[in-house]
Scaffold this active site. Structure first.
Site, PDB file in Angstrom:
ATOM      1  N   ARG A   1      19.294 -30.150  16.571  1.00 15.74           N
ATOM      2  CA  ARG A   1      19.854 -30.620  15.291  1.00 15.74           C
ATOM      3  C   ARG A   1      21.349 -30.354  15.234  1.00 15.74           C
ATOM      4  O   ARG A   1      22.126 -31.205  14.798  1.00 15.74           O
ATOM      5  CB  ARG A   1      19.158 -29.964  14.097  1.00 15.74           C
ATOM      6  CG  ARG A   1      19.575 -30.601  12.770  1.00 15.74           C
ATOM      7  CD  ARG A   1      18.868 -29.975  11.565  1.00 15.74           C
ATOM      8  NE  ARG A   1      19.066 -30.788  10.370  1.00 15.74           N
ATOM      9  CZ  ARG A   1      20.099 -30.685   9.550  1.00 15.74           C
ATOM     10  NH1 ARG A   1      21.062 -29.817   9.805  1.00 15.74           N
ATOM     11  NH2 ARG A   1      20.197 -31.457   8.481  1.00 15.74           N
ATOM     12  N   CYS A   2      21.774 -29.184  15.684  1.00 13.18           N
ATOM     13  CA  CYS A   2      23.202 -28.857  15.677  1.00 13.18           C
ATOM     14  C   CYS A   2      24.009 -29.848  16.503  1.00 13.18           C
ATOM     15  O   CYS A   2      25.162 -30.146  16.181  1.00 13.18           O
ATOM     16  CB  CYS A   2      23.427 -27.454  16.244  1.00 13.18           C
ATOM     17  SG  CYS A   2      22.832 -26.109  15.202  1.00 13.18           S
ATOM     18  N   MET A   3      23.423 -30.349  17.591  1.00 16.97           N
ATOM     19  CA  MET A   3      24.161 -31.204  18.519  1.00 16.97           C
ATOM     20  C   MET A   3      24.168 -32.671  18.110  1.00 16.97           C
ATOM     21  O   MET A   3      24.671 -33.516  18.865  1.00 16.97           O
ATOM     22  CB  MET A   3      23.564 -31.088  19.924  1.00 16.97           C
ATOM     23  CG  MET A   3      23.712 -29.719  20.557  1.00 16.97           C
ATOM     24  SD  MET A   3      23.281 -29.739  22.303  1.00 16.97           S
ATOM     25  CE  MET A   3      21.556 -30.241  22.245  1.00 16.97           C
TER      26      MET A   3
ATOM     27  N   GLY B   1      21.049 -25.788  18.493  1.00 14.12           N
ATOM     28  CA  GLY B   1      19.961 -26.540  19.092  1.00 14.12           C
ATOM     29  C   GLY B   1      20.115 -28.034  18.915  1.00 14.12           C
ATOM     30  O   GLY B   1      21.199 -28.544  18.598  1.00 14.12           O
TER      31      GLY B   1
END
Length: 410
Positions: free
Chosen positions: A399-401, A397
């Site tokens: 945060r991951c990106m 999501g």
């Protein structure tokens, strides 16, 4: 802003690293999805449109957006003498071990690509067809289909959170859990060593040649002196101990407590931030399925020798643990999917718990997680909604990106 300064998950975001999905996604095929850590194949054109919208949301909310591919291009432009060692290291770590093949591929890259196109090509991978066939080089090449990849792509690169983690004014540069992701840390290695925005300014508290695995989705800056790290499918207890010891023995590092969150080791819960993120001073999103099996351990420096770690299990409710270590009167955990267990499982799979806070109470979320988003609206959160039909297929999501380089140190 030069260097790194990240002491929080929620203070105003001022500088952030992204990678725009590129042609590496076009080398995903159904047969190789498990090996490359994907469950489906994103439609590149739409994924890029969604990612551009995400970047614009961040800019519109006060963050400078920098791109991994641009920083690496700038390094090679400023230091052209690094191009050859970088390419040969990339080839070696890409499992090209014979010097004959390395030389052939180096010649191909240098003859056909330069600048940013060269950097992006290293991310994309190389097929036998591009090389004009190579039957003279080995029996394997003779029998391989022309479309076989000589050097694999790196389709997970748009999840810039994982290859390293910003911790205070330093970084963890990670040893990734799965072989397909190990080369991703190579770009950050060169950027932190040689880019003028970071050269000589960023300490490493973990390095990519470490013996144990750790990934950035498991590292959360709770306060300037307390770090949370997930024990997960992709981060081992050994790595957490090494990182904690390196932080505690550096007098300039402010981290003095590491909280190790032991979560189930499975793909659905691959990192701590897929099931738990901070969204305000006193609010967190959480996937309710981890609350039963979740155990938290406190790691602190020894009284006489900071390298002599003191480790103890904390037998308290998660809300009470978070309130204590963030020095907050009361903490509220907001369930992904609310009280609907089916929606919770579905939306956690699509990263309903993986939010990016751009300032306290203002968070980036995926549009597709409508049940969770409604719950967050009702809790008074300000949602920055990111289109997500294709980006979410990579199992990561907002945060991951994103990898914050700088948050206001309020």
């Amino acid at each position: 802003m030069k260097g790194i300064c990240v002491r929080s998950e929620i203070k105003p975001l001022k500088k952030v690293l992204l990678h725009r999905p590129g042609r590496e996604l076009l080398h995903l095929t159904p047969d190789r999805l498990p090996e490359l850590l994907f469950d489906d194949i994103p439609f590149l054109k739409v994924a890029q449109q969604e990612h551009d919208a995400f970047a614009q949301i961040l800019r519109s909310n006060g963050a400078e957006v920098v791109y991994l591919e641009d920083l690496m291009t700038e390094v090679l432009k400023l230091h052209p003498e690094l191009t050859k060692p970088f390419i040969y290291q990339w080839l070696s770590e890409g499992n090209i071990k014979t010097r004959r093949w390395q030389d052939k591929l180096y010649e191909y890259l240098m003859s056909n690509f330069e600048g940013k196109a060269l950097v992006e090509k290293t991310m994309e991978g190389i097929t036998l067809k591009e090389m004009g066939g190579a039957s003279a080089y080995s029996l394997q090449d003779l029998i391989a289909p022309a479309d076989d990849l000589v050097v694999d792509p790196m389709p997970n690169l748009y999840f810039t959170r994982d290859p390293f983690a910003s911790v205070g004014t330093g970084v963890f540069l990670h040893k990734m859990r799965f072989p397909t992701r190990c080369r991703e840390t190579l770009y950050a290695d060169y950027i932190f060593r040689y880019h003028p925005d970071f050269e000589g300014l960023v300490k490493r508290y973990y390095d990519r040649n470490g013996h144990a695995n750790i990934e950035g989705g498991d590292v959360l800056n709770l306060t300037e002196d307390t770090l949370a790290i997930g024990i997960s499918q992709r981060t081992s207890p050994d790595a957490i101990e090494v990182a904690a010891r390196n932080l505690f023995t550096d007098p300039e590092a402010k981290i003095r407590t590491v909280l190790a969150f032991d979560i189930p080791a499975c793909r659905a819960f691959m990192h701590l931030d897929t099931v738990f993120t901070q969204i305000d001073y006193d609010k967190y999103t959480i996937h309710p399925a981890i609350l039963g099996p979740l155990t938290v351990y406190e790691i602190t420096p020894g009284a006489d020798d900071p390298a002599d770690l003191h480790i103890r299990r904390i037998d308290s409710k998660l809300e009470d643990i978070l309130a204590k270590y963030t020095r907050t009167d009361h903490v509220k955990l907001i369930n992904c999917g609310g009280d609907d267990l089916i929606a919770s499982a579905r939306e956690q799979w699509n990263d309903g718990s993986n939010t990016l806070c751009v300032e306290p109470g203002k968070i980036c979320v995926y549009a597709r997680n409508t049940v969770t988003n409604d719950v967050l609206y009702k809790e008074g959160l300000d949602l920055l909604v990111v289109p997500s039909a294709e980006l979410s297929r990579g199992r990561g999501g907002p945060r991951c990106m994103s990898m914050p380089f700088w948050r206001e140190d309020l």
